[in-house]
Write an enzyme that holds these catalytic residues in place. Structure first.
Site, PDB file in Angstrom:
ATOM      1  N   ARG A  44     -20.625  -3.504  20.526  1.00 39.91           N
ATOM      2  CA  ARG A  44     -20.231  -4.691  21.261  1.00 39.91           C
ATOM      3  C   ARG A  44     -19.202  -5.439  20.423  1.00 39.91           C
ATOM      4  O   ARG A  44     -19.323  -5.487  19.190  1.00 39.91           O
ATOM      5  CB  ARG A  44     -21.425  -5.622  21.509  1.00 39.91           C
ATOM      6  CG  ARG A  44     -22.395  -5.111  22.562  1.00 39.91           C
ATOM      7  CD  ARG A  44     -21.791  -5.222  23.963  1.00 39.91           C
ATOM      8  NE  ARG A  44     -22.728  -4.834  25.003  1.00 39.91           N
ATOM      9  CZ  ARG A  44     -22.780  -3.630  25.573  1.00 39.91           C
ATOM     10  NH1 ARG A  44     -21.931  -2.681  25.200  1.00 39.91           N
ATOM     11  NH2 ARG A  44     -23.643  -3.371  26.526  1.00 39.91           N
ATOM     12  N   GLU A  74     -13.351  -9.145  25.660  1.00 38.74           N
ATOM     13  CA  GLU A  74     -12.808  -8.132  26.572  1.00 38.74           C
ATOM     14  C   GLU A  74     -12.939  -8.580  28.028  1.00 38.74           C
ATOM     15  O   GLU A  74     -13.870  -9.324  28.353  1.00 38.74           O
ATOM     16  CB  GLU A  74     -13.514  -6.780  26.334  1.00 38.74           C
ATOM     17  CG  GLU A  74     -14.995  -6.769  26.590  1.00 38.74           C
ATOM     18  CD  GLU A  74     -15.626  -5.426  26.167  1.00 38.74           C
ATOM     19  OE1 GLU A  74     -15.469  -5.009  25.007  1.00 38.74           O
ATOM     20  OE2 GLU A  74     -16.261  -4.814  27.027  1.00 38.74           O
ATOM     21  N   HIS A  88     -13.374  -0.010  26.505  1.00 31.71           N
ATOM     22  CA  HIS A  88     -14.840   0.089  26.667  1.00 31.71           C
ATOM     23  C   HIS A  88     -15.198   1.307  27.531  1.00 31.71           C
ATOM     24  O   HIS A  88     -15.802   1.179  28.598  1.00 31.71           O
ATOM     25  CB  HIS A  88     -15.405  -1.199  27.280  1.00 31.71           C
ATOM     26  CG  HIS A  88     -16.868  -1.373  27.012  1.00 31.71           C
ATOM     27  ND1 HIS A  88     -17.454  -2.607  26.808  1.00 31.71           N
ATOM     28  CD2 HIS A  88     -17.877  -0.473  26.917  1.00 31.71           C
ATOM     29  CE1 HIS A  88     -18.755  -2.447  26.609  1.00 31.71           C
ATOM     30  NE2 HIS A  88     -19.034  -1.165  26.666  1.00 31.71           N
TER      31      HIS A  88
END
Ligand code: DGY
Length: 326
Positions: free
Chosen positions: A231, A260, A278
């Site tokens: 993360r 993000e 991601h």
């Protein structure tokens, strides 16, 4: 009348097809605000389908008296308040294991692409520079490296097995030693100092916020590579940018970011970083398996009153039976 499923995160056709037979699906995006949603459906919503990023607003959760299950499409669930859910008698599920291989593969991909300067080398060929300027510079090796893994759960251990194929020495940092190959390192800074590559795969959330800080980055050093597949919150992004800018750190492969999908312009401008949006688990087969497990959890609740893969904090909880309000 079918029980209602509030749909917060995107679903595939396969998921909609399975879930639509058992639930009335209420897409959050199609509702006219929270008040309208609650007035029209609130007391008949028994389950929520979300993911670890969108989560479920605590205020909304508290106003769903018959909510029993929150199914997260993903292994991470840092945007869901599992404590508040448990207090409300709501069980949270996630999708462990089915994504271990591809997330681990993506971590290795980022390490190798960064070490071997894959992206700048590709750009060099495409720009027609090779015949004019000659060969590019030498790169860092992949073989015989010391790989430090931060977080040594199922995915961390899968990464270790991959790295072992390249004769890596495996170190790991976790809350406690595991019954698995690799050397347990209770001190993260010391582990970073011994590592050529530091791969971060620990859960997000307040407990791990900025675990990778200025001291860890300095210890990893000018030849070191950081890979973050966990993360964005786990890495102090400002400290990372500073370390990459002044040469304190050698390079980084990043799949996740603090804010993000916004990625700092400073990172975008650097050629010693590899950036991906991601995509750790984003293959067709893995996302299909994750979606299927989300459906299995929700349908298991309807059919048997139990779920299959609760988050670890909820492993002893049983969802309330349908119709049994808070
Ligand atoms: C996860 O499963 O938590 C991944 O980050 C994909 O969202």
């Amino acid at each position: 009348m079918k029980p209602k499923l509030l749909v917060v995160a995107p679903t595939t056709d396969a998921m909609t097809s399975r879930l639509g037979k058992a639930f009335e699906m209420i897409p959050l995006s199609a509702t006219d605000g929270e008040d309208a949603l609650l007035a029209a459906h609130g007391d008949r919503i028994v389950a929520v389908l979300t993911d670890g990023h969108l989560g479920l607003a605590p205020n909304l959760m508290a106003q769903l008296p018959n909510l029993a299950v929150i199914a997260a499409n993903g292994v991470g669930y840092d945007a869901i308040d599992v404590g508040a859910a448990a207090d409300q008698g709501v069980v949270v599920t996630h999708t462990p294991d089915v994504l271990n291989d591809e997330v681990a593969n993506c971590a290795i991909l980022l390490w190798m692409a960064t070490a071997r300067r894959l992206v700048p080398n590709d750009a060099y060929v495409r720009a027609g520079r090779w015949p004019i300027e000659g060969n590019t510079g030498l790169t860092d090796p992949i073989q015989n490296r010391t790989v430090g893994i931060v977080g040594y759960g199922r995915i961390g251990q899968t990464i270790a097995r991959r790295a072992a194929a390249f004769d890596a020495e495996i170190l790991y940092h976790a809350r406690s030693a595991k019954d698995a190959p690799g050397e347990f390192c209770p001190d993260l800074v010391e582990m970073a100092a011994r590592s050529d590559v530091l791969i971060v795969i620990t859960p997000g959330g307040p407990a791990t916020r900025h675990l990778i800080n200025v001291d860890v980055l300095a210890a990893l050093g000018p030849q070191g590579i950081l890979v973050n597949i966990a993360r964005g919150s786990v890495v102090d992004e400002a400290a990372l940018i500073a370390a990459l800018t002044d040469g304190t750190l050698g390079g980084a492969g990043l799949d996740v970011f603090e804010n993000e999908p916004q990625v700092p312009a400073a990172l975008i401008a650097m050629d010693n970083v590899v950036l991906t949006p991601h995509i750790g688990s984003a293959t067709t087969a893995t996302r299909a398996a994750m979606g299927a497990l989300v459906c299995d959890n929700l349908l298991s609740y309807l059919e048997h009153g139990t779920v299959l893969t609760p988050v670890p904090e909820h492993s002893d909880l049983k969802p309330r039976p349908i119709g049994e309000s808070v």
